[in-house]
Design an enzyme around this catalytic site. Structure first.
Site, mmCIF file in Angstrom:
data_model
loop_
_atom_site.group_PDB
_atom_site.id
_atom_site.type_symbol
_atom_site.label_atom_id
_atom_site.label_comp_id
_atom_site.label_asym_id
_atom_site.label_seq_id
_atom_site.Cartn_x
_atom_site.Cartn_y
_atom_site.Cartn_z
ATOM 1 N N ARG A 236 -9.534 21.564 -22.638
ATOM 2 C CA ARG A 236 -10.342 20.449 -21.859
ATOM 3 C C ARG A 236 -11.404 20.087 -22.242
ATOM 4 O O ARG A 236 -11.950 20.270 -23.303
ATOM 5 C CB ARG A 236 -10.639 21.335 -20.549
ATOM 6 C CG ARG A 236 -9.580 21.530 -19.583
ATOM 7 C CD ARG A 236 -8.736 20.315 -19.051
ATOM 8 N NE ARG A 236 -7.832 20.613 -17.922
ATOM 9 C CZ ARG A 236 -6.554 20.844 -17.843
ATOM 10 N NH1 ARG A 236 -6.118 20.770 -19.236
ATOM 11 N NH2 ARG A 236 -5.531 21.146 -17.084
ATOM 12 N N GLU A 265 -11.866 11.057 -18.838
ATOM 13 C CA GLU A 265 -10.443 10.447 -19.059
ATOM 14 C C GLU A 265 -10.256 9.440 -18.185
ATOM 15 O O GLU A 265 -10.578 9.685 -16.718
ATOM 16 C CB GLU A 265 -9.592 11.700 -19.055
ATOM 17 C CG GLU A 265 -9.730 12.521 -20.252
ATOM 18 C CD GLU A 265 -8.756 13.584 -20.460
ATOM 19 O OE1 GLU A 265 -7.838 13.794 -19.274
ATOM 20 O OE2 GLU A 265 -8.933 14.630 -21.237
ATOM 21 N N HIS A 284 -4.103 12.612 -23.771
ATOM 22 C CA HIS A 284 -3.931 13.855 -22.940
ATOM 23 C C HIS A 284 -2.454 13.921 -22.548
ATOM 24 O O HIS A 284 -2.121 14.002 -21.529
ATOM 25 C CB HIS A 284 -4.681 13.753 -21.458
ATOM 26 C CG HIS A 284 -4.963 15.368 -20.841
ATOM 27 N ND1 HIS A 284 -5.948 15.483 -20.231
ATOM 28 C CD2 HIS A 284 -4.008 16.371 -20.859
ATOM 29 C CE1 HIS A 284 -5.687 16.872 -19.757
ATOM 30 N NE2 HIS A 284 -4.783 17.308 -20.190
#
Length: 324
Positions: A236, A265, A284
């Site tokens: 993460r 993000e 991602h």
């Protein structure tokens, strides 16, 4: 009839599967902000299949009948697990089904970063390939190098397996508990993180995001790495101090990075990472294949249906606090 509220990427055939036994409210692909119909559905829902609705105390207050939340993800750091447990709400996730695909992504970052794939692709497209390549375009071997895994859970083990068995890499790992079976299978050696950072040619992070792992990797850790080391974050974004990473990359230690996750993000347009040739960036997409996203949705559907039938679901997070 019990009611399921769907706010995630569930396929039509999976919706029909649920409709055989439950009432299903479909909120796929619609705006969830200030949606009166969603507010009404929340007030009546027994279960929520979620892929993007923020779970807050205020939302839970509006959902008095809610007993099950199935997230279409393996990570659940965005969910208030303690509060869900206090309210008697079961949270389920989707481990296992995305392990191999996410490991594929991780190893693709290792390969692309070490061999400078994205950088040299851009260099070629700009018309700068005028003759034989030289040291300025050389990359770094992957085979036979040392891969340091920070975290050796399902995904970390799958990345390490690719390195050891596919590329003859030596495996070092830092983990909260020893992994004797993997040590035997892969010849892996457990060590302290400082030793791993100093010795590894490639450092890959796959730990979960919990309170103890926020900014686990920062300026001090980057300073221990080899000047030509490659750093990969498959965990993460908040596990890494991104400001410290940018500074470390400018100083040349590590020499390059491959990132699938970020502290914010989507990655802001003014991020310094966007202008760095020695960084490979992905949006991602660790589990983002058609096959795996379908399997993740199916796991969420199965978890939901089993829980509503009073059965133990396949992958509960907080089972101890749940009463069927």
């Amino acid at each position: 009839m019990k009611k399921i509220l769907v706010c995630g990427a569930v396929r039509d055939r999976q919706m029909e599967q649920m409709r055989e036994a439950f009432q299903v409210e479909d909120f796929r692909g619609v705006s969830l902000d200030n949606n009166p119909a969603l507010e009404t559905a929340l007030g009546e829902a027994d279960a929520l299949i979620n892929g993007g609705l923020p779970i807050t105390s205020a939302l839970l207050d509006r959902a008095p009948s809610l007993r099950v939340i199935a997230t279409i993800s393996v990570g659940y750091d965005a969910y208030p697990v303690d509060e869900l447990s206090r309210r008697g709400i079961l949270l389920c996730n989707t481990p296992d089904v995305l392990t191999e695909t996410t490991a594929d992504t991780g190893f693709s970052l290792i390969m692309a970063t070490g061999r400078r794939v994205a950088e040299l692709d851009s260099w070629l497209r700009r018309g700068e390939w005028k003759g034989s390549v030289g040291p300025a375009q050389f990359g770094k071997d992957v085979h036979g190098k040392t891969l340091g895994m920070i975290g050796l859970g399902r995904i970390g083990a799958a990345v390490a397996r690719r390195g050891a068995l596919g590329f003859g890499m030596s495996i070092l790992y830092s983990n909260s508990s020893p992994k004797p079976a993997l040590e035997e299978e892969l010849g892996a050696r457990r060590c302290e993180m400082a030793e791993l950072l100093a010795e590894a040619d490639y450092v890959c992070v796959t730990v979960p995001l919990v309170k103890e792992t926020v900014h686990l990797i920062g300026a001090g850790e980057f300073a221990l790495m080899k000047p030509d080391a490659v750093f990969i974050n498959l965990a993460r974004g908040k596990v890494v101090d991104e400001t410290a990473l940018v500074d470390a990359l400018k100083k040349g230690r590590p020499g390059a990075a491959g990132l699938d996750v970020f502290e914010v993000e989507p990655l802001p347009g003014d991020s310094p990472l966007l202008g760095m040739d020695n960084v490979v960036l992905l949006p991602h997409v660790g589990s983002a294949t058609h096959e795996t996203r379908d399997a993740m949705a199916q796991r969420a559907v199965d978890n939901t249906c089993q829980a509503l039938r009073g059965e133990t679901p396949l992958s509960p997070v907080n089972l101890d606090s749940w009463q069927p």
